[in-house]
Scaffold this active site. Structure first.
Site, PDB file in Angstrom:
ATOM      1  N   ARG A 162     -12.081   4.654   6.811  1.00  0.00           N
ATOM      2  CA  ARG A 162     -11.668   6.049   7.028  1.00  0.00           C
ATOM      3  C   ARG A 162     -11.049   6.179   8.421  1.00  0.00           C
ATOM      4  O   ARG A 162      -9.852   6.295   8.566  1.00  0.00           O
ATOM      5  CB  ARG A 162     -12.846   7.008   6.814  1.00  0.00           C
ATOM      6  N   ASP A 163     -11.842   6.082   9.465  1.00  0.00           N
ATOM      7  CA  ASP A 163     -11.288   6.165  10.817  1.00  0.00           C
ATOM      8  C   ASP A 163     -10.317   5.007  11.064  1.00  0.00           C
ATOM      9  O   ASP A 163      -9.293   5.159  11.736  1.00  0.00           O
ATOM     10  CB  ASP A 163     -12.405   6.141  11.855  1.00  0.00           C
ATOM     11  N   HIS A 208      -6.404   5.266  10.548  1.00  0.00           N
ATOM     12  CA  HIS A 208      -5.477   5.719  11.588  1.00  0.00           C
ATOM     13  C   HIS A 208      -4.717   4.541  12.192  1.00  0.00           C
ATOM     14  O   HIS A 208      -3.503   4.592  12.384  1.00  0.00           O
ATOM     15  CB  HIS A 208      -6.244   6.431  12.709  1.00  0.00           C
ATOM     16  N   SER A 264     -14.675  12.165  19.740  1.00  0.00           N
ATOM     17  CA  SER A 264     -13.380  11.825  19.152  1.00  0.00           C
ATOM     18  C   SER A 264     -12.392  11.296  20.172  1.00  0.00           C
ATOM     19  O   SER A 264     -11.463  10.561  19.820  1.00  0.00           O
ATOM     20  CB  SER A 264     -12.759  13.060  18.496  1.00  0.00           C
ATOM     21  N   HIS A 299     -21.138   9.292  16.893  1.00  0.00           N
ATOM     22  CA  HIS A 299     -19.854   8.678  16.528  1.00  0.00           C
ATOM     23  C   HIS A 299     -19.048   8.555  17.815  1.00  0.00           C
ATOM     24  O   HIS A 299     -18.641   9.566  18.400  1.00  0.00           O
ATOM     25  CB  HIS A 299     -19.121   9.571  15.519  1.00  0.00           C
ATOM     26  N   HIS A 315     -15.893   6.792  20.188  1.00  0.00           N
ATOM     27  CA  HIS A 315     -14.660   6.024  20.337  1.00  0.00           C
ATOM     28  C   HIS A 315     -14.733   5.213  21.627  1.00  0.00           C
ATOM     29  O   HIS A 315     -15.543   5.484  22.511  1.00  0.00           O
ATOM     30  CB  HIS A 315     -13.437   6.936  20.273  1.00  0.00           C
ATOM     31  N   TYR A 322      -7.577  13.786  21.579  1.00  0.00           N
ATOM     32  CA  TYR A 322      -7.969  13.287  20.262  1.00  0.00           C
ATOM     33  C   TYR A 322      -7.411  11.875  20.048  1.00  0.00           C
ATOM     34  O   TYR A 322      -6.217  11.641  20.236  1.00  0.00           O
ATOM     35  CB  TYR A 322      -7.416  14.248  19.213  1.00  0.00           C
TER      36      TYR A 322
END
Length: 336
Positions: free
Chosen positions: A12-13, A16, A166, A195, A197, A286
């Site tokens: 999913r992520d 990108h 994010s 979550h 990054h 983002y």
């Protein structure tokens, strides 16, 4: 300590970083490998969630329904999960995913807009799904107010609420303060998730400190595949957890093999901390803005870092990808 729940977001992520171009066959292959490696949940969707494929966010090689079809039948351990953003995906999309075997969903909103998720959380609970509330860009809301947003999601029925970094902009104490704020107001039975990054190279460290202060659902992806500099790398996270002797279900060597054999050969742009992705964490923007900003910089002869910093100054949030070209044109005009 309760055994940790490891949720993989490669499919999913990670979309990108691959411009949402994974084949149905590759999604299935990676999902099987993750399941055999013992992860507890596998999230599959366009990078921007169900129905995210669009001119604004980028069209996928396939629809979400094509990626999800038949996956439930091949999973022996992991829950099949997905993600939706209210305003992009509808309750109809949620029901369609449920019919394809999705049993868990995260409802993602900006960190100040939890109320937009209420009807989606309630609908998912009526379907009998496990539901996570996903408060994105968590660094833009102070801990106490972020926890108030988490409470809104819990009150709607969320089983877990996430601190979602994010932008990869939080430092470790920022993560700890937000986890503590959640624990102060949420019911004991409501789980807390994290979550992270990796734009400041703190994805794993931030996940670990979140776990040490009460987060039990941890997100990560193979090789860190994801927006910006990616997510906390799953195989690295599991290695650290093993050294800490923390209980979980994942097999380190199988994850290492899946990372190197299945994911690294797919990477279009290396998922790493470089001048552009570091700028994302530094500016607090983002992570999925990366490729959009790079395209605008190339088209208009600008420095990607300058665009990202300007996006940060304007406090742009997820969903405003179409504004990046406008920002670049403003910068070009001011430069002239």
């Amino acid at each position: 300590m309760k055994k940790l729940y490891i949720q993989d977001v490669t499919l999913r992520d990670g979309m990108h970083a691959l411009r949402h171009q994974l084949s149905v066959e590759k999604v299935r292959e990676v999902a099987i490998a993750l399941d055999e490696a013992g992860v507890d949940a596998i999230e599959i969707a366009h990078g921007d969630g169900l129905s995210g494929g669009s001119f604004n966010f980028g069209f996928g090689a396939h629809t979400d329904w094509e990626w999800l079809a038949g996956i439930k039948d091949v999973l022996k351990h992991a829950k099949l999960t997905t993600l939706i953003l209210p305003g992009i995906a509808t309750i109809h999309d949620l029901k369609k995913a449920h019919d394809l075997g999705v049993e868990s969903v995260r409802i993602a909103t900006h960190c100040t807009e939890a109320d937009t998720a209420i009807q989606h959380i309630e609908a998912a609970k009526k379907l009998g799904m496990d539901v996570g509330g996903f408060l994105m860009m968590a660094h833009l809301n102070e801990p106490k107010k972020l926890a108030e947003q988490a409470k809104i999601m819990e009150s709607a029925g969320a089983d877990c609420v996430y601190v979602t970094d994010s932008a990869g902009a939080l430092l470790m104490e920022g993560v700890v303060d937000r986890i503590k704020a959640y624990k102060d107001v949420l019911k004991p039975q409501t789980e807390v998730g994290i979550h992270c990054h990796h734009n400041l190279s703190l994805g794993v460290a931030n996940t670990i400190v979140a776990m040490q202060h009460g987060a039990t659902r941890l997100d990560a992806s193979l090789t860190g595949l994801g927006a910006g500099a990616g997510n906390a790398p799953l195989e690295v996270l599991i290695a650290v957890l093993n050294k800490m002797e923390v209980k979980h279900n994942s097999d380190l060597y199988k994850l290492m093999d899946a990372a190197d054999d299945l994911i690294r050969p797919l990477q279009i742009r290396p998922v790493r901390v470089d001048r552009e992705t570091l700028s994302i964490g530094y500016a607090g923007v983002y992570s999925s803005f990366l490729l959009h900003a790079e395209r605008a910089a190339q088209k208009y002869g600008l420095d990607t870092r300058a665009i990202l910093l300007e996006l940060g100054n304007r406090k742009m949030v997820g969903g405003q990808e179409d504004m990046i070209v406008d920002v670049a044109l403003d910068m070009l005009s001011n430069k002239g």
